[in-house]
Design a protein around this motif. Structure first.
Motif, PDB file in Angstrom:
ATOM      1  N   VAL A 245       0.845  -1.124   0.060  1.00  0.00           N
ATOM      2  CA  VAL A 245       0.003  -0.004  -0.063  1.00  0.00           C
ATOM      3  C   VAL A 245       0.808   1.279  -0.004  1.00  0.00           C
ATOM      4  O   VAL A 245       1.718   1.251   1.051  1.00  0.00           O
ATOM      5  CB  VAL A 245      -0.990  -0.135   1.283  1.00  0.00           C
ATOM      6  N   PRO A 246       0.763   2.022  -0.866  1.00  0.00           N
ATOM      7  CA  PRO A 246      -0.268   2.005  -1.944  1.00  0.00           C
ATOM      8  C   PRO A 246       0.312   1.485  -3.306  1.00  0.00           C
ATOM      9  O   PRO A 246       1.467   1.679  -3.451  1.00  0.00           O
ATOM     10  CB  PRO A 246      -0.492   3.696  -2.346  1.00  0.00           C
ATOM     11  N   TYR A 247      -0.559   0.706  -3.916  1.00  0.00           N
ATOM     12  CA  TYR A 247       0.080   0.060  -5.139  1.00  0.00           C
ATOM     13  C   TYR A 247      -1.081  -0.554  -6.139  1.00  0.00           C
ATOM     14  O   TYR A 247      -1.717  -1.420  -5.627  1.00  0.00           O
ATOM     15  CB  TYR A 247       0.899  -1.179  -4.911  1.00  0.00           C
ATOM     16  N   GLN A 248      -1.502   0.495  -7.123  1.00  0.00           N
ATOM     17  CA  GLN A 248      -3.053   0.231  -7.452  1.00  0.00           C
ATOM     18  C   GLN A 248      -3.166   1.104  -8.651  1.00  0.00           C
ATOM     19  O   GLN A 248      -2.287   2.081  -9.001  1.00  0.00           O
ATOM     20  CB  GLN A 248      -3.922  -0.185  -6.638  1.00  0.00           C
ATOM     21  N   ALA A 249      -4.199   0.973  -9.437  1.00  0.00           N
ATOM     22  CA  ALA A 249      -4.774   2.264 -10.215  1.00  0.00           C
ATOM     23  C   ALA A 249      -5.452   3.060  -9.589  1.00  0.00           C
ATOM     24  O   ALA A 249      -6.401   2.608  -8.605  1.00  0.00           O
ATOM     25  CB  ALA A 249      -5.610   1.353 -11.530  1.00  0.00           C
ATOM     26  N   ILE A 301      -6.893   8.751   0.772  1.00  0.00           N
ATOM     27  CA  ILE A 301      -6.072  10.069   0.301  1.00  0.00           C
ATOM     28  C   ILE A 301      -5.594  10.287  -0.959  1.00  0.00           C
ATOM     29  O   ILE A 301      -5.470  11.082  -1.635  1.00  0.00           O
ATOM     30  CB  ILE A 301      -4.981  10.050   1.545  1.00  0.00           C
ATOM     31  N   PHE A 302      -5.065   9.194  -1.447  1.00  0.00           N
ATOM     32  CA  PHE A 302      -4.390   9.323  -2.887  1.00  0.00           C
ATOM     33  C   PHE A 302      -5.463   9.202  -4.014  1.00  0.00           C
ATOM     34  O   PHE A 302      -5.105  10.107  -4.942  1.00  0.00           O
ATOM     35  CB  PHE A 302      -3.406   8.101  -2.948  1.00  0.00           C
ATOM     36  N   ALA A 303      -6.469   8.441  -3.765  1.00  0.00           N
ATOM     37  CA  ALA A 303      -7.444   8.612  -4.911  1.00  0.00           C
ATOM     38  C   ALA A 303      -8.226   9.925  -4.983  1.00  0.00           C
ATOM     39  O   ALA A 303      -8.323  10.388  -6.101  1.00  0.00           O
ATOM     40  CB  ALA A 303      -8.713   7.780  -4.252  1.00  0.00           C
ATOM     41  N   GLU A 304      -8.483  10.453  -3.766  1.00  0.00           N
ATOM     42  CA  GLU A 304      -8.668  12.142  -3.832  1.00  0.00           C
ATOM     43  C   GLU A 304      -7.867  12.849  -4.530  1.00  0.00           C
ATOM     44  O   GLU A 304      -8.083  13.942  -5.175  1.00  0.00           O
ATOM     45  CB  GLU A 304      -9.082  12.563  -2.323  1.00  0.00           C
ATOM     46  N   ALA A 305      -6.599  12.703  -4.317  1.00  0.00           N
ATOM     47  CA  ALA A 305      -5.447  13.683  -4.934  1.00  0.00           C
ATOM     48  C   ALA A 305      -5.573  13.712  -6.299  1.00  0.00           C
ATOM     49  O   ALA A 305      -5.414  14.469  -7.194  1.00  0.00           O
ATOM     50  CB  ALA A 305      -3.893  13.302  -4.152  1.00  0.00           C
ATOM     51  N   PHE A 306      -5.538  12.296  -6.811  1.00  0.00           N
ATOM     52  CA  PHE A 306      -5.259  12.342  -8.305  1.00  0.00           C
ATOM     53  C   PHE A 306      -6.647  12.431  -8.933  1.00  0.00           C
ATOM     54  O   PHE A 306      -6.157  12.928 -10.615  1.00  0.00           O
ATOM     55  CB  PHE A 306      -5.185  10.481  -8.704  1.00  0.00           C
ATOM     56  N   ARG A 307      -7.685  12.614  -8.469  1.00  0.00           N
ATOM     57  CA  ARG A 307      -8.895  13.125  -9.200  1.00  0.00           C
ATOM     58  C   ARG A 307      -8.584  14.431  -9.726  1.00  0.00           C
ATOM     59  O   ARG A 307      -9.530  15.067 -10.511  1.00  0.00           O
ATOM     60  CB  ARG A 307     -10.132  12.977  -8.349  1.00  0.00           C
ATOM     61  N   HIS A 308      -7.931  15.467  -9.163  1.00  0.00           N
ATOM     62  CA  HIS A 308      -7.726  16.473  -9.584  1.00  0.00           C
ATOM     63  C   HIS A 308      -6.728  17.009 -10.711  1.00  0.00           C
ATOM     64  O   HIS A 308      -6.514  18.437 -10.861  1.00  0.00           O
ATOM     65  CB  HIS A 308      -7.152  17.586  -8.337  1.00  0.00           C
ATOM     66  N   ASP A 309      -6.178  16.063 -11.349  1.00  0.00           N
ATOM     67  CA  ASP A 309      -5.409  16.544 -12.538  1.00  0.00           C
ATOM     68  C   ASP A 309      -5.468  15.136 -13.288  1.00  0.00           C
ATOM     69  O   ASP A 309      -5.985  13.906 -13.193  1.00  0.00           O
ATOM     70  CB  ASP A 309      -4.071  16.663 -12.115  1.00  0.00           C
ATOM     71  N   THR A 310      -4.855  15.559 -14.746  1.00  0.00           N
ATOM     72  CA  THR A 310      -5.033  14.512 -15.707  1.00  0.00           C
ATOM     73  C   THR A 310      -3.981  13.593 -15.372  1.00  0.00           C
ATOM     74  O   THR A 310      -2.931  13.449 -14.792  1.00  0.00           O
ATOM     75  CB  THR A 310      -4.686  14.994 -17.095  1.00  0.00           C
TER      76      THR A 310
END
Length: 408
Positions: A245-249, A301-310
């Protein structure tokens, strides 16, 4: 296909690794023909023997503009193709004539089917002591299921792999690629090369046994040993891995990307990439074992962060910090990417109709430029006359008679 960089001229003129080796390939579908293709790519003279109706995967769509099955073409380039009706006595006699001048036989007939077709490994040991016989089966050469047919998906299920593939709480999912078939072909290739090396020392041939079952069990790898030694069964984790963790799409603004931290140093760099130094410096998240205890929180936390950029922006941001990352490509994306092309994973040749043909490149390279067979996948029976005149000393009249008798 042209090499994209200059290489030493002597390398380009190297003798192919398996030049002078002759292979008789009487196999069908994927796993065993892929073994034959690898041998052909390394310079072996591979003669594909098909029944009058041809390899069954010649009929599997999609088909290219020349009407050829993409499935068949994917594992049969570099071979000469002939037809022989092994259900006839004369057809079996001709097979034996070919084997007199061959080094390797590849087949994937079940034992109870092979014998009536003249494929008898015990007989071959006596009659052709130099011959390497590579038999590929679904469930292995021994045990109560040795005569059962099987295909890639069935062995993904039987081995347990499909049982832990898919999303948490969801149905089991087949891998999108036939990796058990294709890896079995690679293992068969390795077995054949090992047997050839043994023959150099002993002068004797060998029987090489490979199966989809043994491949799939071997590919369990650490999952299998985790159960054997620690009693831990793998569970469905979607794109992730249960022990990292973390290690995924992760979903970005436009599409998914895959990334992760498989060590603690990468974890700290990953935290910097998303602008969270507080996570980086949190002693309660310093190790993977600690992060596993707070898995859902960390992933959120990481899922929320990645949603904000391409995905492209995140790929650059993570990549420049040394964090492993890959955008979620389609097959088209992967096969047109400069990295795939730079490593010669798309190759070009001309088919029998003069059309340009694009196939997948060799997964390993020897020399520069990389070697691969220049011969397109054979049409059904394309080289029957050529091969039987060359290796069985048949005349045109003989060939005409054999056609009339439905032997070829």
């Amino acid at each position: 296909m042209q090499a994209n960089t200059a290489h030493n001229a002597d390398d380009a003129q190297d003798t192919p690794a398996l030049e002078g080796i002759r292979v008789i390939d009487v196999s069908r579908v994927l796993a065993a023909p892929f073994c034959g293709q690898l041998l052909a790519d390394m310079g072996a003279d591979v003669i594909k023997v098909e029944g009058p109706k041809g390899d069954e995967n010649r009929g599997w769509p999609p088909f290219n503009e020349s009407g050829q099955s993409c499935n068949f073409m994917s594992v049969n380039r570099g071979k000469r193709g002939i037809t022989l009706n092994l259900k006839t006595e004369r057809g079996r006699e001709l097979l034996y004539q070919l084997l007199e001048k061959a080094d390797v036989l590849i087949h994937n007939y079940l034992p109870e089917v092979a014998a009536p077709l003249g494929i008898d490994e015990a007989l071959f040991r006596q009659r052709f002591p130099h011959l390497i016989v590579c038999g590929i089966s679904a469930f292995g050469a021994h045990g109560p299921m040795r005569n059962r047919p099987g295909y890639d998906s069935l062995l993904q299920a039987f081995s347990g792999i499909m049982g832990f593939t898919g999303e948490r709480g969801g149905k089991s999912v087949r891998s999108g690629v036939s990796f058990v078939d294709m890896t079995t072909g690679v293992f068969a290739y390795s077995g054949v090369l090992s047997a050839l090396m043994r023959r150099v020392r002993t002068g004797k041939g060998s029987n090489v046994q490979v199966s989809l079952l043994e491949t799939a069990i071997a590919l369990l790898s650490y999952h299998g040993v985790s159960w054997l030694e620690a009693g831990v069964l793998p569970e469905k984790e979607g794109s992730g891995l249960w022990n990292q963790v973390p290690y995924q799409a992760f979903q970005c603004q436009d599409k998914e990307l895959a990334t992760g931290a498989l060590n603690d140093a990468t974890w700290r760099r990953m935290c910097d990439a998303i602008g969270r130094p507080d996570l980086r410096d949190d002693p309660s998240l310093a190790t993977n074992a600690q992060r596993l205890e707070r898995r859902e929180e960390v992933i959120g936390i990481f899922a929320e962060a990645f949603r904000h950029d391409t995905a492209a922006a995140w790929t650059e941001r993570l990549g420049e910090r040394g964090v492993p990352v890959a955008p979620m490509h389609t097959v088209a994306d992967a096969l047109t990417h400069e990295q795939s092309l730079a490593n010669q994973m798309v190759m070009q040749m001309t088919d029998q109709d003069g059309r340009s043909l694009r196939l997948l490149g060799m997964p390993f390279k020897i020399g520069h430029p990389a070697s691969f067979a220049r011969r397109p996948p054979p049409r059904l029976g394309e080289h029957t006359d050529e091969v039987l005149q060359e290796l069985a000393s048949l005349s045109p009249q003989d060939l005409a008679a054999l056609r009339a008798q439905e032997v070829i």
